[in-house]
Design a protein around this motif. Sequence first.
Motif, short mmCIF file in Angstrom:
data_model
loop_
_atom_site.label_atom_id
_atom_site.label_comp_id
_atom_site.label_asym_id
_atom_site.label_seq_id
_atom_site.Cartn_x
_atom_site.Cartn_y
_atom_site.Cartn_z
N PRO A 139 0.84 -1.21 0.00
CA PRO A 139 0.00 0.00 0.00
C PRO A 139 0.87 1.25 0.00
O PRO A 139 1.82 1.37 0.76
N ALA A 140 0.53 2.18 -0.89
CA ALA A 140 1.31 3.41 -1.00
C ALA A 140 0.50 4.65 -0.64
O ALA A 140 0.99 5.76 -0.75
N GLY A 141 -0.73 4.48 -0.24
CA GLY A 141 -1.54 5.62 0.15
C GLY A 141 -2.95 5.51 -0.40
O GLY A 141 -3.36 4.48 -0.93
N VAL A 142 -3.68 6.59 -0.25
CA VAL A 142 -5.07 6.66 -0.70
C VAL A 142 -5.24 7.90 -1.55
O VAL A 142 -4.78 8.99 -1.19
N GLU A 143 -5.85 7.75 -2.70
CA GLU A 143 -6.17 8.88 -3.56
C GLU A 143 -7.67 9.08 -3.58
O GLU A 143 -8.45 8.11 -3.53
N PHE A 144 -8.07 10.34 -3.65
CA PHE A 144 -9.49 10.67 -3.68
C PHE A 144 -9.83 11.22 -5.06
O PHE A 144 -9.16 12.12 -5.57
N GLY A 145 -10.85 10.62 -5.64
CA GLY A 145 -11.30 11.07 -6.95
C GLY A 145 -12.81 11.20 -6.95
O GLY A 145 -13.50 10.84 -5.99
N THR A 146 -13.35 11.73 -8.03
CA THR A 146 -14.79 11.88 -8.17
C THR A 146 -15.23 11.21 -9.44
O THR A 146 -14.42 10.82 -10.29
N GLY A 147 -16.49 11.11 -9.58
CA GLY A 147 -17.04 10.51 -10.80
C GLY A 147 -17.74 9.23 -10.50
O GLY A 147 -17.49 8.56 -9.52
N GLY A 148 -18.69 8.88 -11.36
CA GLY A 148 -19.46 7.65 -11.18
C GLY A 148 -20.59 7.87 -10.20
O GLY A 148 -20.66 8.85 -9.45
N ALA A 149 -21.49 6.90 -10.16
CA ALA A 149 -22.67 7.03 -9.31
C ALA A 149 -22.30 7.05 -7.85
O ALA A 149 -22.95 7.70 -7.03
N SER A 150 -21.24 6.30 -7.47
CA SER A 150 -20.89 6.22 -6.07
C SER A 150 -20.25 7.49 -5.56
O SER A 150 -20.09 7.68 -4.37
N GLY A 151 -19.84 8.39 -6.45
CA GLY A 151 -19.19 9.61 -6.02
C GLY A 151 -20.09 10.81 -6.01
O GLY A 151 -19.63 11.93 -5.82
N THR A 152 -21.37 10.64 -6.23
CA THR A 152 -22.30 11.76 -6.30
C THR A 152 -23.46 11.55 -5.36
O THR A 152 -24.09 10.50 -5.36
N GLY A 153 -23.74 12.52 -4.56
CA GLY A 153 -24.90 12.46 -3.70
C GLY A 153 -25.87 13.58 -4.07
O GLY A 153 -25.50 14.55 -4.73
N VAL A 154 -27.09 13.50 -3.64
CA VAL A 154 -28.10 14.50 -3.98
C VAL A 154 -28.64 15.11 -2.71
O VAL A 154 -29.08 14.39 -1.81
N LEU A 155 -28.60 16.43 -2.61
CA LEU A 155 -29.15 17.14 -1.46
C LEU A 155 -30.47 17.76 -1.86
O LEU A 155 -30.58 18.44 -2.88
N SER A 156 -31.48 17.55 -1.05
CA SER A 156 -32.82 18.04 -1.36
C SER A 156 -32.82 19.56 -1.43
O SER A 156 -32.38 20.24 -0.50
N GLY A 157 -33.28 20.10 -2.55
CA GLY A 157 -33.42 21.53 -2.71
C GLY A 157 -32.15 22.26 -3.06
O GLY A 157 -32.17 23.46 -3.27
#
Length: 389
Positions: free
Chosen positions: A49-67
């Motif tokens: 293991p060399a670390g953790v990278e954070f990325g976005t994209g895909g269904a698992s990376g998006t949440g929806v806030l009401s309003g």
Amino acid sequence: MRIWRRAAAWSGALAAALALVVVVSAGIGPVRIPPTEVVKAVLNALVVPAGVEFGTGGASGTGVLSGSGSLTIPRPTFVYRSPFSYPIADVHQRIVLRVRLPRILLAALVGFALAAAGTVMQGFFRNPMADPSIIGVSSGAAVGAVAFIVFPFALSTTVTLPLLGAVDLGLSHGAGVSLFAFVGALLAAFGVYAIATRHGRTPVATLLLAGVAVQTFLGAVISYLQLQAGESLRRIVAWLMGHLSGATWTEVGVTALVVPPLFVLLLAYARDLNVLLLGEEEAHGLGVDVERTKRLLLAASALITAAGVAFAGVIGFVGLIVPHMLRLVVGPDHRVLLPTAALSGGAFLVAADTVARYGTTELPVGVVTAAVGAPFFIYLLMKREVHEL
């Protein structure tokens, strides 16, 4: 503590010998690879293991806030890197990791399993001629594999699982043969045990005779299936002679998940197995639960043998010759004999498979083990080196 130090010393030396045999074997073939290149290829494939990278994209990376529209949530991804970067030809790297090493490691695991089970069977039956096939494991595996080769049927289906959706549970032909061999081995072994058990007791002599009878019957079944094989006969003969060609990392992984835990269980009962050599009445008087110990030893030996033969086919003499040879060297104490015989079995089968695949025509590995094992055993008989346990 002295006996365990002796076991550790012998096991360490034989583990080093096994590693050496693996490295040398991985370099032998149509393309010769120096041992140093083999070691570099293996080290280059190791990752940490060399670390953790954070990325976005895909269904698992998006949440929806009401309003307030959508909120993007970073998705963590674990990063692995190799601490080594030795210069090595790409073709050598692929040959070692994708072609030779899976086959070699599967041979080591199968030899390890067969020798461990053979050691237990020889101690259990107090007979240096005993091997894992004595309780019908090999014959049962052969019936299961041959039956599937002769009468193949679809083993594929699709099921719908929550969150995962449609999942294909299909098995390839090779996986089906291995599965049926594993199940057949267990059914035969536990069938022998059921036949020999009366009123909660399993006499060793009755178990031996039941094993012989079941092996004879299953041999007749195999002969009948061969008559019905038609064009599949060549594949059946190859499986019955033992084979390691086409080994995959999946097969190595599955075998590695089964064999080591069962070996640890057998090793935990090494002292009880020593006591059983004195006789069942003496063992009971010394506080050993004889019937429970026999059940555990038989079950673990059957499982570890079944795991070995499921992918490699029937390979003879490993579980017979190797334990007997190591008994002459390290003595009959199973706390030392069991680990040393298992490691020697792995090295022996790797060496035998190397001989089998060396040359223009590849031989079944079972042919090599029999060709080496039978003359050696005859030599021991002529030298009167076959002792009572």
